[in-house]
Design an enzyme around this catalytic site. Structure first.
Site, mmCIF file in Angstrom:
data_model
loop_
_atom_site.group_PDB
_atom_site.id
_atom_site.type_symbol
_atom_site.label_atom_id
_atom_site.label_comp_id
_atom_site.label_asym_id
_atom_site.label_seq_id
_atom_site.Cartn_x
_atom_site.Cartn_y
_atom_site.Cartn_z
ATOM 1 N N LYS A 21 36.103 40.163 41.147
ATOM 2 C CA LYS A 21 36.594 39.939 39.788
ATOM 3 C C LYS A 21 36.735 41.281 39.095
ATOM 4 C CE LYS A 21 35.678 37.176 35.633
ATOM 5 N NZ LYS A 21 34.822 36.117 35.040
ATOM 6 N N ASP B 17 30.964 26.556 28.711
ATOM 7 C CA ASP B 17 32.381 26.460 29.082
ATOM 8 C C ASP B 17 32.581 25.512 30.256
ATOM 9 O OD1 ASP B 17 35.029 26.989 28.581
ATOM 10 O OD2 ASP B 17 35.102 28.798 29.803
ATOM 11 N N SER C 203 44.540 37.776 31.263
ATOM 12 C CA SER C 203 44.778 38.924 30.394
ATOM 13 C C SER C 203 43.743 40.023 30.594
ATOM 14 C CB SER C 203 44.785 38.477 28.932
ATOM 15 O OG SER C 203 43.551 37.881 28.591
ATOM 16 N N LEU D 264 43.891 36.058 43.924
ATOM 17 C CA LEU D 264 43.534 34.642 43.838
ATOM 18 C C LEU D 264 43.740 34.065 42.448
ATOM 19 C CD1 LEU D 264 40.205 34.881 45.851
ATOM 20 C CD2 LEU D 264 42.323 33.811 46.654
ATOM 21 N N GLY D 265 43.729 34.922 41.441
ATOM 22 C CA GLY D 265 43.901 34.460 40.071
ATOM 23 C C GLY D 265 44.192 35.628 39.155
ATOM 24 N N THR D 266 44.855 35.363 38.047
ATOM 25 C CA THR D 266 45.195 36.412 37.087
ATOM 26 C C THR D 266 44.885 35.951 35.674
ATOM 27 O OG1 THR D 266 47.474 35.653 36.762
ATOM 28 C CG2 THR D 266 47.084 37.206 38.568
ATOM 29 N N GLY E 92 42.313 40.790 33.663
ATOM 30 C CA GLY E 92 42.401 41.399 34.979
ATOM 31 C C GLY E 92 42.756 40.377 36.035
ATOM 32 N N ARG E 93 42.184 40.560 37.227
ATOM 33 C CA ARG E 93 42.501 39.693 38.357
ATOM 34 C C ARG E 93 41.253 39.363 39.154
ATOM 35 N NH1 ARG E 93 48.175 40.028 40.929
ATOM 36 N NH2 ARG E 93 49.465 40.546 39.124
ATOM 37 N N VAL E 94 41.400 38.331 39.981
ATOM 38 C CA VAL E 94 40.405 38.046 41.005
ATOM 39 C C VAL E 94 41.093 38.209 42.349
ATOM 40 C CG1 VAL E 94 38.897 36.317 42.037
ATOM 41 C CG2 VAL E 94 39.082 36.473 39.553
#
Length: 398
Positions: A117, A211, A98, A94-96, A100-102
């Protein structure tokens, strides 16, 4: 009702009043939702391009947030070792970033969809993000709110840490904003009001989020928000000195390395409202250092189409004078909620999710639908490796 986000005229011109239903959808239930991109971290002040937006973050340059007065610490929920990789099927990325990934995952036990995550331990240590990573787990183990993502548990192998989160099908508010270019006043007000309630809750627990931006706000299947990515959230009962955040949204007291408190979230809240209404942030410059200069010195200017009440609210949020910034005064968040721009908001109804949303994501496949997320190349993952772990002592709570 589904609407075309490309056409502002088709976004519901809502008045923020109660639904006619006697009970809201999913109130009191665990909503299976939410995934988000793992955002890049900067190794310097150079911004990183993610999804076409300058969203580079500043690394922590002070050791730890410093609290001047000791208060009773929060009670953290134990999340370690609650799950393992064998409990889930990994379906897609679903997302990348630096770190790692989801992934979208599905439970082998209850069939529900979640977001996993994954963060690389080596990268966390190399970029000096151990404290932020541990803080993210701690803060997510504390919070429980209708407009904040839920973390179900954590686990680790010798190379990665894993967080099992709600999967939120509707995608990022950022994506909707970019397709719409900017939101009509009532639509921006709806999302801002839900964010306000989430910030009020976090601050009641002495948690600073640090954030806030459209990329970190997800939309559930009904169009309500979920704040995600607690990588910079921290328990701060008094003040801290940590330099972190996303350049366009950082408060001036953070830029100037002064001690700061929860007031920085209200500055960012003002910037968020401004961006939703205008389609851009008030102090943006392609040069990050110039952005910081603007935050410290530039005049706050408004497009002519901003409602007078919106302008007045933003002047009182995006102010460098902490003695005048709404949210930082004696009445706290009540000053924000009682501002004339929010006059028609029925806060109790909104918190209970009784209020009709201005936009419902076009989710056609139900739970597990990924149509609102970008596609990423799938790779072979070396998850689940057990062996020597030089970082075990640094991330024991996972």
């Amino acid at each position: 009702m589904y609407v075309d986000p490309m056409n502002n005229n088709e976004i519901r011109k809502l008045s923020i009043t109660a639904k006619t239903e006697t009970t809201p959808d999913n109130v009191g239930q665990d909503i299976p939702v939410n995934a988000h991109s793992v955002h890049e971290e900067c190794s310097s002040n150079t911004p990183v391009e993610i999804n076409g937006r300058n969203s580079g973050k500043l690394k922590e340059e002070a050791s730890a947030g410093i609290c001047l007065v000791k208060k009773p610490m929060l009670q953290y929920r134990d999340t370690s070792g609650k799950y393992s990789l064998s409990d889930f099927q990994i379906l897609r990325t679903l997302g990348t970033g630096s770190f790692g990934r989801v992934h979208l995952i599905r439970s082998n036990h209850n069939g529900r969809f979640y977001a996993l995550k994954t963060l690389k331990k080596h990268t966390i240590v190399k970029l000096k993000q151990v404290e932020h990573t541990n803080d993210e787990r701690r803060m997510l183990s504390i919070v429980s709110h209708p407009f904040i993502i839920r973390m179900w548990g954590t686990f680790q192998d010798s190379q990665q840490v894993f967080m099992v989160m709600d999967y939120i099908e509707g995608g990022e508010l950022f994506s909707l904003l970019r397709k719409s270019q900017r939101f009509p006043n009532p639509v921006a007000k709806f999302y801002a009001a839900e964010v306000c309630l989430a910030l009020e809750y976090l601050h009641s627990k002495d948690i600073i989020y640090r954030d806030l931006k459209p990329e970190n706000i997800l939309l559930d299947k009904n169009g309500h928000i979920k704040i995600t990515d607690f990588g910079f959230a921290k328990y701060v009962p008094d003040v801290t000195y940590t330099l972190c955040g996303t350049p366009d949204y950082i408060a001036p007291e953070v830029v100037s390395t002064k001690p700061y408190n929860k007031s920085v979230d209200w500055w960012s809240f003002g910037v968020l409202i401004y961006e939703m209404l205008a389609g851009y942030t008030p102090f943006y410059n392609s040069n990050t250092m110039k952005t910081y200069e603007n935050i410290l010195n530039a005049e706050l200017k408004f497009p002519p189409f901003f409602h007078p009440d919106a302008q007045d609210l933003l002047k009182k949020l995006i102010t460098r004078d902490l003695s005048e910034r709404l949210g930082n005064l004696q009445n706290g968040s009540e000053d924000v909620k009682n501002h004339p721009w929010f006059n028609e908001v029925i806060w109790e109804k909104l918190l209970a999710r009784y209020i009709e949303t201005p936009y419902e994501p076009p989710i056609q496949q139900g739970q597990g639908d990924t149509s609102q997320f970008d596609r990423y190349p799938e790779e072979e993952f070396n998850y689940g490796i057990q062996g020597e772990d030089p970082y075990m002592d640094l991330m024991k709570e996972f």
